[in-house]
Design a protein around this motif. Structure first.
Motif, PDB file in Angstrom:
ATOM      1  N   UNK A  11       0.836  -1.202   0.000  1.00 43.88           N
ATOM      2  CA  UNK A  11       0.000   0.000   0.000  1.00 43.88           C
ATOM      3  C   UNK A  11       0.873   1.254   0.000  1.00 43.88           C
ATOM      4  N   UNK A  12       2.002   1.211   0.715  1.00 43.21           N
ATOM      5  CA  UNK A  12       2.891   2.370   0.780  1.00 43.21           C
ATOM      6  C   UNK A  12       3.705   2.548  -0.497  1.00 43.21           C
ATOM      7  N   UNK A  13       3.880   1.483  -1.264  1.00 48.74           N
ATOM      8  CA  UNK A  13       4.701   1.548  -2.467  1.00 48.74           C
ATOM      9  C   UNK A  13       4.018   2.303  -3.605  1.00 48.74           C
ATOM     10  N   UNK A  14       2.789   2.636  -3.444  1.00 41.49           N
ATOM     11  CA  UNK A  14       2.057   3.352  -4.488  1.00 41.49           C
ATOM     12  C   UNK A  14       2.377   4.838  -4.417  1.00 41.49           C
ATOM     13  N   UNK A  15       2.793   5.389  -5.522  1.00 40.51           N
ATOM     14  CA  UNK A  15       3.156   6.799  -5.606  1.00 40.51           C
ATOM     15  C   UNK A  15       2.423   7.440  -6.766  1.00 40.51           C
ATOM     16  N   UNK A  16       1.849   8.591  -6.509  1.00 36.57           N
ATOM     17  CA  UNK A  16       1.177   9.320  -7.581  1.00 36.57           C
ATOM     18  C   UNK A  16       2.238  10.147  -8.322  1.00 36.57           C
ATOM     19  N   UNK A  17       2.171  10.115  -9.623  1.00 35.87           N
ATOM     20  CA  UNK A  17       3.132  10.844 -10.457  1.00 35.87           C
ATOM     21  C   UNK A  17       2.413  12.029 -11.072  1.00 35.87           C
ATOM     22  N   UNK A  18       3.008  13.207 -10.919  1.00 36.07           N
ATOM     23  CA  UNK A  18       2.407  14.412 -11.485  1.00 36.07           C
ATOM     24  C   UNK A  18       2.566  14.398 -12.986  1.00 36.07           C
TER      25      UNK A  18
END
Length: 178
Positions: free
Chosen positions: A166-173
């Motif tokens: 769950x923490x490995x998810x990153x939103x990319x601008x």
């Protein structure tokens, strides 16, 4: 400027335009015939029956295609995956759920027997069907915390995500192009 002409009574009348409902008539009768053929095929009988005999006719593959591939929904949230399977007419004892080699396997078997006797009529039906679905387990599932419940013909499987997944998810601008 000339005045609009009105047709004289002696001029021949133009043919009437076809009515829209008659334009589809050949296709409607073809569709009706195809529906009848498919109904007879699935019924397994080439001649139609009526009344109690119609209701008693065995239907080829009834439940077999549905049993072969139960309807599934998989929804992902931030914390978990939720899988639901529609298994109408089945109980929890008829279903087996296993997790092995990153595959979630759902198996089931439905047995139904029915006997009906009336004056001049005896019906005895037996239906058996089984299914198996194997789904690859999504990445990052905490296998030790997988839970399943069964209520009113619906199986619900909760596949919680491991905290690191769950923490490995990153939103990319996303920047507008120039």
């Amino acid at each position: 400027m000339s005045e609009p002409r009105t047709p004289s009574p002696q001029s021949p009348a133009s043919p009437p335009a076809p009515r829209p409902e008659t334009a589809w008539q050949p296709l409607a009768s073809l569709r009706s015939e195809m529906d009848r053929l498919f109904d007879n095929f699935w019924r397994g009988i080439g001649t139609p029956a009526s009344g109690a005999a119609q209701a008693a006719l065995p239907r080829l593959f009834e439940g077999a295609f549905g049993a072969a591939a139960p309807a599934l929904d998989l929804v992902e949230t931030a914390a978990e995956y939720r899988l639901t399977a529609e298994l109408p007419g089945m109980d929890a004892k008829d279903v087996e759920l296993t997790l092995a080699d990153d595959m979630l396997t759902l198996k089931g078997e439905k047995k139904e027997e029915r006997e009906e006797k009336t004056e001049g009529f005896h019906l005895s039906e037996r239906r058996y069907g089984s299914f198996q679905r194997a789904l690859p387990l999504p990445r990052g599932v905490d296998r030790a915390k997988v839970e399943a419940s069964f209520d009113k013909g619906v199986l619900t499987v909760i596949l919680p995500k491991a905290p690191e997944a769950a923490a490995a998810r990153t939103r990319i601008e996303i920047k507008p192009g120039s």
